[in-house]
Design a protein around this motif. Structure first.
Motif, short mmCIF file in Angstrom:
data_model
loop_
_atom_site.label_atom_id
_atom_site.label_comp_id
_atom_site.label_asym_id
_atom_site.label_seq_id
_atom_site.Cartn_x
_atom_site.Cartn_y
_atom_site.Cartn_z
N ALA A 9 57.98 57.80 30.90
CA ALA A 9 58.06 57.09 32.36
C ALA A 9 56.73 57.48 33.13
N GLN A 10 55.94 56.41 33.24
CA GLN A 10 54.79 56.75 33.70
C GLN A 10 53.88 55.82 34.30
N TYR A 11 53.27 55.81 35.09
CA TYR A 11 52.23 54.78 35.66
C TYR A 11 50.74 55.08 35.62
N LEU A 12 49.87 54.37 35.07
CA LEU A 12 48.40 54.53 34.99
C LEU A 12 47.64 53.46 35.87
N LEU A 13 46.81 54.13 36.96
CA LEU A 13 45.93 53.16 37.44
C LEU A 13 44.51 53.47 36.79
N ARG A 14 43.89 52.55 36.25
CA ARG A 14 42.71 52.85 34.97
C ARG A 14 41.68 51.89 35.36
N ILE A 15 40.45 52.28 35.13
CA ILE A 15 39.31 51.51 35.29
C ILE A 15 38.85 51.53 33.64
N THR A 16 38.74 50.22 33.44
CA THR A 16 38.04 49.96 32.04
C THR A 16 36.84 48.92 31.86
N GLY A 97 60.44 66.77 37.14
CA GLY A 97 59.80 66.05 38.31
C GLY A 97 58.55 65.22 38.09
N ALA A 98 58.34 64.50 39.24
CA ALA A 98 57.36 63.59 38.99
C ALA A 98 55.88 64.31 39.55
N TYR A 99 54.54 63.97 38.68
CA TYR A 99 53.30 64.53 39.11
C TYR A 99 52.50 63.63 39.02
N VAL A 100 51.20 63.75 39.71
CA VAL A 100 49.79 62.98 39.47
C VAL A 100 48.78 63.78 38.97
N GLY A 101 47.91 63.14 38.52
CA GLY A 101 46.85 63.72 37.95
C GLY A 101 45.53 62.70 37.36
N MET A 102 44.70 63.17 36.66
CA MET A 102 43.46 62.47 36.11
C MET A 102 43.69 62.25 34.79
N ALA A 103 43.06 61.23 34.06
CA ALA A 103 42.91 61.35 32.78
C ALA A 103 42.15 60.19 32.16
N CYS A 104 41.47 60.46 31.10
CA CYS A 104 40.45 59.78 30.32
C CYS A 104 40.86 59.59 28.94
N TYR A 105 40.80 58.29 28.39
CA TYR A 105 41.24 58.00 27.16
C TYR A 105 40.09 57.29 26.33
N ASP A 106 39.89 57.76 25.14
CA ASP A 106 38.77 56.94 24.29
C ASP A 106 39.73 56.31 23.12
N LEU A 107 39.86 54.92 23.58
CA LEU A 107 40.76 54.03 22.82
C LEU A 107 40.08 53.77 21.56
N LEU A 108 38.73 53.80 21.39
CA LEU A 108 38.15 53.62 20.30
C LEU A 108 38.01 54.65 19.16
N TYR A 109 38.19 55.72 19.83
CA TYR A 109 37.87 57.14 18.87
C TYR A 109 36.77 57.43 18.72
N THR A 110 35.82 56.79 19.23
CA THR A 110 34.38 57.08 18.86
C THR A 110 33.89 58.42 19.58
N GLN A 111 34.79 59.10 20.47
CA GLN A 111 34.03 60.37 20.93
C GLN A 111 32.98 60.26 21.71
N GLN A 112 32.83 58.87 22.17
CA GLN A 112 31.65 58.59 23.11
C GLN A 112 31.93 58.02 24.56
N PHE A 114 33.48 58.40 28.08
CA PHE A 114 33.75 59.66 29.12
C PHE A 114 34.03 58.89 30.46
N ALA A 115 34.44 59.89 31.56
CA ALA A 115 34.57 59.45 32.70
C ALA A 115 34.11 60.73 33.79
N ASP A 116 33.49 60.33 34.91
CA ASP A 116 32.93 61.75 35.66
C ASP A 116 34.06 61.47 36.94
N PHE A 117 34.65 62.82 37.14
CA PHE A 117 35.50 62.92 38.21
C PHE A 117 34.89 63.79 39.21
#
Length: 125
Positions: A9-16, A97-112, A114-117
């Motif tokens: 159960a989650q929502y993700l606002l993401r930039i791609t 309980g519900a919580y908020v946070g930041m996340a970065c996913y490498d969906l290509l699994y290239t380990q290249q 990144f995201a700057d927060f």
């Protein structure tokens, strides 16, 4: 920006990066048990270059994501979050309980990828 209860159960606002428009886009992912959805569909928001501020605002059982280029003037994204799915009563998996946070996913699994927060702020209203 992630707003979640647990893995089911989650929502993700993401930039791609969207190859079809050759630009960064802003979209929402929603997971509700076995139901995965991209609520904005083909109406994801094309972003200008530069920093983007993300926000989630919730009151009782509903909420909205919004974004800004200056951190002051935010634009609501036209999708209402059903915050009731992020509750102990709904998920019944124990208390987190519900919580908020930041996340970065490498969906290509290239380990290249990144995201700057630059910051993260939580403010109860």
């Amino acid at each position: 920006l992630i707003y979640r209860y647990d893995e089911t159960a989650q929502y993700l606002l993401r930039i791609t990066y969207d190859e079809s428009v050759k630009s960064r886009t802003l979209g929402i992912l929603r997971i509700d048990h076995d139901d995965f959805d991209l609520p904005l569909g083909k109406q994801e928001i094309v972003l200008a270059d530069g920093p983007v501020y993300l926000r989630v605002s919730v009151h009782r059982g509903s909420g909205y994501f919004s974004y800004s280029y200056d951190g002051v003037h935010f634009t609501d994204i036209p999708y209402e979050i059903d915050a009731t799915i992020l509750s102990d009563d709904y998920a019944a998996l124990g208390f987190t309980g519900a919580y908020v946070g930041m996340a970065c996913y490498d969906l290509l699994y290239t380990q290249q990828s990144f995201a700057d927060f630059s910051s993260f702020t939580y403010q109860a209203l």
